[in-house]
Design a protein around this motif. Sequence first.
Motif, short mmCIF file in Angstrom:
data_model
loop_
_atom_site.label_atom_id
_atom_site.label_comp_id
_atom_site.label_asym_id
_atom_site.label_seq_id
_atom_site.Cartn_x
_atom_site.Cartn_y
_atom_site.Cartn_z
N PHE A 33 0.82 -1.21 0.00
CA PHE A 33 0.00 0.00 0.00
C PHE A 33 0.85 1.26 0.00
O PHE A 33 0.53 2.25 -0.65
CB PHE A 33 -0.94 -0.01 1.21
CG PHE A 33 -1.89 1.15 1.25
CD1 PHE A 33 -2.93 1.25 0.34
CD2 PHE A 33 -1.75 2.15 2.20
CE1 PHE A 33 -3.81 2.31 0.37
CE2 PHE A 33 -2.62 3.23 2.24
CZ PHE A 33 -3.65 3.30 1.32
N LEU A 34 1.98 1.22 0.71
CA LEU A 34 2.87 2.38 0.79
C LEU A 34 3.87 2.43 -0.36
O LEU A 34 4.67 3.36 -0.45
CB LEU A 34 3.63 2.37 2.12
CG LEU A 34 2.76 2.52 3.36
CD1 LEU A 34 3.58 2.26 4.61
CD2 LEU A 34 2.13 3.89 3.41
N ARG A 35 3.82 1.44 -1.23
CA ARG A 35 4.71 1.35 -2.40
C ARG A 35 6.18 1.19 -2.03
O ARG A 35 7.06 1.77 -2.67
CB ARG A 35 4.54 2.55 -3.32
CG ARG A 35 3.14 2.81 -3.77
CD ARG A 35 2.80 2.00 -4.96
NE ARG A 35 1.46 2.39 -5.42
CZ ARG A 35 0.63 1.56 -5.99
NH1 ARG A 35 0.99 0.33 -6.21
NH2 ARG A 35 -0.55 1.96 -6.36
N TYR A 36 6.45 0.43 -0.99
CA TYR A 36 7.83 0.10 -0.61
C TYR A 36 8.18 -1.26 -1.16
O TYR A 36 7.37 -2.19 -1.09
CB TYR A 36 8.00 0.07 0.91
CG TYR A 36 8.22 1.42 1.53
CD1 TYR A 36 9.40 2.11 1.32
CD2 TYR A 36 7.26 2.00 2.33
CE1 TYR A 36 9.61 3.35 1.89
CE2 TYR A 36 7.46 3.24 2.90
CZ TYR A 36 8.63 3.91 2.68
OH TYR A 36 8.84 5.12 3.24
N THR A 37 9.39 -1.41 -1.67
CA THR A 37 9.85 -2.72 -2.09
C THR A 37 10.39 -3.45 -0.86
O THR A 37 10.52 -2.87 0.21
CB THR A 37 10.97 -2.60 -3.14
OG1 THR A 37 12.08 -1.95 -2.56
CG2 THR A 37 10.50 -1.84 -4.36
N GLU A 40 13.60 -1.78 0.47
CA GLU A 40 13.48 -0.47 1.12
C GLU A 40 12.93 -0.66 2.53
O GLU A 40 12.14 -1.55 2.79
CB GLU A 40 12.52 0.43 0.35
CG GLU A 40 13.04 0.89 -0.99
CD GLU A 40 12.01 1.73 -1.70
OE1 GLU A 40 12.36 2.87 -2.04
OE2 GLU A 40 10.89 1.25 -1.90
N GLU A 41 13.34 0.23 3.41
CA GLU A 41 12.85 0.17 4.78
C GLU A 41 12.19 1.49 5.14
O GLU A 41 12.85 2.53 5.14
CB GLU A 41 13.99 -0.12 5.75
CG GLU A 41 13.50 -0.33 7.16
CD GLU A 41 14.58 -0.86 8.06
OE1 GLU A 41 14.57 -0.48 9.23
OE2 GLU A 41 15.42 -1.63 7.59
N PRO A 42 10.89 1.46 5.43
CA PRO A 42 10.24 2.70 5.84
C PRO A 42 10.80 3.17 7.17
O PRO A 42 11.03 2.38 8.07
CB PRO A 42 8.76 2.31 5.97
CG PRO A 42 8.74 0.83 6.06
CD PRO A 42 9.99 0.33 5.44
N GLY A 43 11.05 4.46 7.29
CA GLY A 43 11.64 4.98 8.51
C GLY A 43 10.90 6.20 9.03
O GLY A 43 10.11 6.82 8.33
N VAL A 44 11.18 6.54 10.25
CA VAL A 44 10.55 7.69 10.89
C VAL A 44 10.97 8.98 10.19
O VAL A 44 10.21 9.94 10.16
CB VAL A 44 10.91 7.73 12.39
CG1 VAL A 44 10.31 8.94 13.06
CG2 VAL A 44 10.44 6.46 13.06
N TRP A 45 12.17 9.01 9.61
CA TRP A 45 12.64 10.22 8.93
C TRP A 45 11.69 10.64 7.84
O TRP A 45 11.52 11.82 7.56
CB TRP A 45 14.04 10.00 8.37
CG TRP A 45 14.08 8.94 7.32
CD1 TRP A 45 14.32 7.62 7.52
CD2 TRP A 45 13.82 9.08 5.93
NE1 TRP A 45 14.23 6.93 6.33
CE2 TRP A 45 13.93 7.81 5.33
CE3 TRP A 45 13.49 10.17 5.13
CZ2 TRP A 45 13.70 7.59 3.98
CZ3 TRP A 45 13.30 9.96 3.76
CH2 TRP A 45 13.41 8.67 3.22
#
Length: 52
Positions: A33-37, A40-45
């Motif tokens: 849903f967030l379009r991350y592979t 990739e790591e989603p981060g707080v930044w």
Amino acid sequence: MLFKLVLLQHLDGNVSLRGTLRRAKTDAAYRWFLRYTLSEEPGVWAVSQRRA
């Protein structure tokens, strides 16, 4: 991406955005849903940059 994170936070009943990000690191549906592979790591930044 911030809108999508807040939407996921609301739909899932999380009280913190960081909790939603922690779940996004392990949940394949969130990542899609967030379009991350997977590499990739989603981060707080990502959130703090958009709120500033």
